[in-house]
Design a protein around this motif. Structure first.
Motif, mmCIF file in Angstrom:
data_model
loop_
_atom_site.group_PDB
_atom_site.id
_atom_site.type_symbol
_atom_site.label_atom_id
_atom_site.label_comp_id
_atom_site.label_asym_id
_atom_site.label_seq_id
_atom_site.Cartn_x
_atom_site.Cartn_y
_atom_site.Cartn_z
ATOM 1 N N ASN A 29 0.821 -1.205 0.000
ATOM 2 C CA ASN A 29 0.000 0.000 0.000
ATOM 3 C C ASN A 29 0.857 1.258 0.000
ATOM 4 O O ASN A 29 0.415 2.325 0.441
ATOM 5 C CB ASN A 29 -0.950 0.012 1.203
ATOM 6 C CG ASN A 29 -2.314 -0.541 0.847
ATOM 7 O OD1 ASN A 29 -2.672 -0.637 -0.322
ATOM 8 N ND2 ASN A 29 -3.087 -0.921 1.850
ATOM 9 N N ALA A 30 2.101 1.127 -0.495
ATOM 10 C CA ALA A 30 2.999 2.268 -0.690
ATOM 11 C C ALA A 30 3.375 2.957 0.614
ATOM 12 O O ALA A 30 3.622 4.163 0.641
ATOM 13 C CB ALA A 30 2.398 3.274 -1.672
ATOM 14 N N ARG A 31 3.441 2.190 1.709
ATOM 15 C CA ARG A 31 3.966 2.710 2.974
ATOM 16 C C ARG A 31 5.331 2.074 3.190
ATOM 17 O O ARG A 31 5.417 0.849 3.410
ATOM 18 C CB ARG A 31 3.066 2.365 4.155
ATOM 19 C CG ARG A 31 1.925 3.321 4.415
ATOM 20 C CD ARG A 31 0.946 3.397 3.328
ATOM 21 N NE ARG A 31 -0.308 4.003 3.771
ATOM 22 C CZ ARG A 31 -1.253 4.363 2.945
ATOM 23 N NH1 ARG A 31 -1.116 4.187 1.638
ATOM 24 N NH2 ARG A 31 -2.366 4.902 3.401
ATOM 25 N N THR A 32 6.385 2.849 3.090
ATOM 26 C CA THR A 32 7.738 2.340 3.239
ATOM 27 C C THR A 32 8.496 3.180 4.255
ATOM 28 O O THR A 32 8.118 4.326 4.544
ATOM 29 C CB THR A 32 8.484 2.356 1.895
ATOM 30 O OG1 THR A 32 8.452 3.689 1.359
ATOM 31 C CG2 THR A 32 7.834 1.395 0.899
ATOM 32 N N ILE A 33 9.576 2.601 4.785
ATOM 33 C CA ILE A 33 10.391 3.289 5.786
ATOM 34 C C ILE A 33 11.846 3.238 5.336
ATOM 35 O O ILE A 33 12.373 2.160 5.028
ATOM 36 C CB ILE A 33 10.249 2.633 7.178
ATOM 37 C CG1 ILE A 33 8.775 2.554 7.599
ATOM 38 C CG2 ILE A 33 11.049 3.412 8.224
ATOM 39 C CD1 ILE A 33 8.545 1.702 8.837
ATOM 40 N N TYR A 34 12.497 4.408 5.304
ATOM 41 C CA TYR A 34 13.903 4.482 4.937
ATOM 42 C C TYR A 34 14.587 5.495 5.842
ATOM 43 O O TYR A 34 14.104 6.628 5.990
ATOM 44 C CB TYR A 34 14.066 4.891 3.476
ATOM 45 C CG TYR A 34 15.495 4.888 3.001
ATOM 46 C CD1 TYR A 34 16.198 3.688 2.883
ATOM 47 C CD2 TYR A 34 16.145 6.078 2.704
ATOM 48 C CE1 TYR A 34 17.519 3.672 2.467
ATOM 49 C CE2 TYR A 34 17.470 6.075 2.286
ATOM 50 C CZ TYR A 34 18.151 4.870 2.172
ATOM 51 O OH TYR A 34 19.470 4.855 1.757
ATOM 52 N N VAL A 69 13.050 1.138 15.474
ATOM 53 C CA VAL A 69 12.334 1.423 14.232
ATOM 54 C C VAL A 69 13.010 0.646 13.114
ATOM 55 O O VAL A 69 14.246 0.636 12.995
ATOM 56 C CB VAL A 69 12.360 2.935 13.926
ATOM 57 C CG1 VAL A 69 11.755 3.218 12.556
ATOM 58 C CG2 VAL A 69 11.613 3.703 15.012
ATOM 59 N N LEU A 70 12.206 -0.030 12.285
ATOM 60 C CA LEU A 70 12.728 -0.910 11.244
ATOM 61 C C LEU A 70 12.504 -0.316 9.867
ATOM 62 O O LEU A 70 11.372 -0.021 9.485
ATOM 63 C CB LEU A 70 12.035 -2.280 11.308
ATOM 64 C CG LEU A 70 12.015 -2.990 12.665
ATOM 65 C CD1 LEU A 70 11.253 -4.307 12.547
ATOM 66 C CD2 LEU A 70 13.438 -3.229 13.169
ATOM 67 N N ASP A 71 13.567 -0.154 9.099
ATOM 68 C CA ASP A 71 13.420 0.225 7.695
ATOM 69 C C ASP A 71 12.859 -0.949 6.900
ATOM 70 O O ASP A 71 13.173 -2.114 7.185
ATOM 71 C CB ASP A 71 14.780 0.609 7.097
ATOM 72 C CG ASP A 71 15.192 2.041 7.408
ATOM 73 O OD1 ASP A 71 14.408 2.751 8.056
ATOM 74 O OD2 ASP A 71 16.293 2.436 6.994
ATOM 75 N N ALA A 72 12.042 -0.665 5.898
ATOM 76 C CA ALA A 72 11.499 -1.712 5.018
ATOM 77 C C ALA A 72 10.994 -1.068 3.740
ATOM 78 O O ALA A 72 10.216 -0.111 3.794
ATOM 79 C CB ALA A 72 10.364 -2.474 5.702
ATOM 80 N N LEU A 73 11.436 -1.602 2.592
ATOM 81 C CA LEU A 73 11.048 -1.052 1.301
ATOM 82 C C LEU A 73 10.206 -2.002 0.469
ATOM 83 O O LEU A 73 9.528 -1.560 -0.456
ATOM 84 C CB LEU A 73 12.301 -0.657 0.498
ATOM 85 C CG LEU A 73 13.193 0.416 1.127
ATOM 86 C CD1 LEU A 73 14.361 0.718 0.207
ATOM 87 C CD2 LEU A 73 12.397 1.682 1.419
#
Length: 419
Positions: free
Chosen positions: A121-126, A198-202
């Motif tokens: 759903n286009a929610r990513t963390i970087y 907090v976890l990054d995930a693409l």
């Protein structure tokens, strides 16, 4: 009875979103409305307890979450999953931080993760920053949310404002090296006194790696996306194709939309072009006119699916809040939509789509729904469900949609997934 994964969701659409992801991961899943007072079917791998705690007072959110935890632990849950929105809906006062703190204390643990990522759903963390599509969270439509406006994309900063515990980061260069490297970073953060990572995930591959790394944590906190990675940790589950079967439902079809998110506004606009619609406005409700009665009389004369909506542009929302108060305007609309849902079901409507977390909570409570069986996915994060009814009562089909989820034609295509 013993379940592998016990989940606490802070709103109703979020609970359905999570339950759908668990089914997709192959887990036989039941969603319960509030803390239950009864046993579950024997063949269940995961239980999701849906609360209405996202925007409730902090003390109430903590109390309800601890009650849910107590029930899940009694049911034998081996891991607890605290689910919040993929846009991390909250304020500096909470409720994500205080609830997570209370759950950690109750479980006797000192470390967990923070991961609202949902790439489908286009929610990513970087680098710890949450993106909605191509823009940071604070540049998305969430900056105008009437209850939880999100004005900072840094999850480390947002979470740190809600807890006295230290918040750290597992950056993408670690995540892409796999579960072993992630667990090693967990150990380093814990040694530094960090309680929340907090976890990054693409993409989904990142979620699978993160899920494997989180297998031994007593508590995980996340959006629904991480469920995709936790599913493989549970052995002996049913195949996904069998896990999403629903009983037959019937009756007329209706959409009830209370969300004012950008996605729901687009969905409402497209639905209005194809099907009969009736708009609910706060001013009309405040006048004392029997708007629910008018809607039900109108609905009885229509054919095909209908739309009843209170969806409005941000400027209209602000005007209503200025006139009737932030909570007053919302509560007026929720109560009216809940009463309309009751009347529609009483008049033969049996397949309902409800848009918006607060609206879904009000509707589900008004209908007296105690639990949901999770069915096929319509769009990422939004499955069809069927109510768990007693003997002699025909189940209702319900799709409880988070305001921000779904393609523009969601309301039009959803019925096809029911068969």
């Amino acid at each position: 009875m013993s379940v592998a994964l016990g989940c606490i969701a802070d709103d109703f659409t979020g609970a359905t979103d999570l339950a759908g992801m668990l089914v997709r991961a192959g887990l036989r899943t039941v969603q319960l409305i509030g803390v239950p007072d009864r046993d579950l079917p024997a063949e269940v791998d995961a239980v999701v307890i849906a609360l209405k705690s996202r925007t409730s007072p902090v003390a109430e959110a903590v109390r309800d979450s601890l009650d849910a935890l107590a029930w899940l632990r009694q049911a034998g849950a081996r891991q607890i999953y605290f689910k919040y929105c993929s846009t991390f809906d909250s304020t500096p006062a909470g409720n994500i931080g205080p609830v997570a703190d209370a759950l950690l204390d109750a479980l006797g643990s000192d470390f967990t993760v923070v991961c609202p990522a949902f790439p489908a759903n286009a929610r990513t963390i970087y680098k710890g920053y949450l993106f909605v599509g191509e823009v940071p969270l604070n540049e998305s439509g969430m900056r105008d949310h009437p209850l939880t406006p999100m004005t900072d994309a840094s999850l480390v900063r947002v979470m740190q404002a809600q807890t006295p515990r230290r918040v750290g980061l597992v950056p993408y260069e670690v995540v892409r090296r796999g579960p072993g490297a992630i667990r090693e970073r967990f150990g380093r953060l814990r040694s530094e006194g960090v309680s929340y990572a907090v976890l990054d995930a693409l993409d989904d591959a990142d979620l699978l790696a993160l899920g494997a790394a989180c297998a031994d944590l007593p508590l995980v906190t996340a959006g629904s996306g991480l469920a995709l990675g936790l599913g493989p940790n549970v052995s002996g589950v049913a195949a996904g194709a069998a896990a999403d079967a629903l009983p037959a439902t019937g009756g007329r079809r209706a959409v009830i939309a209370g969300s004012c998110s950008a996605a729901t506004r687009r969905q409402v606009a497209l639905m209005r072009e194809r099907h009969p619609s009736f708009r609910i406005e706060a001013a009309d409700l405040a006048s004392g006119e029997d708007i629910p009665g008018r809607v039900l009389a109108w609905a009885a004369e229509q054919e095909g699916p209908i739309l009843v909506y209170a969806t409005a542009d941000p400027e209209e929302v602000r005007a209503a809040q200025a006139a009737y108060g932030v909570s007053g305007a919302g509560e007026m609309i929720e109560a009216a939509l809940a009463r309309i849902a009751q009347g529609l079901v009483g008049n033969g409507f049996g397949q309902l789509i409800v848009a918006g977390g607060e609206t879904s909570g009000a509707v589900v409570r008004a209908l007296g729904v105690s639990g949901l069986q999770i069915g096929p996915e319509i769009d990422p994060g939004v499955p069809w469900t069927a109510t768990l009814e007693g003997a002699g009562r025909r189940p209702l089909a319900l799709a409880l949609k988070s305001g921000n989820f779904g393609t523009d034609d969601f309301f039009l295509k959803a019925w096809e997934r029911l068969g």
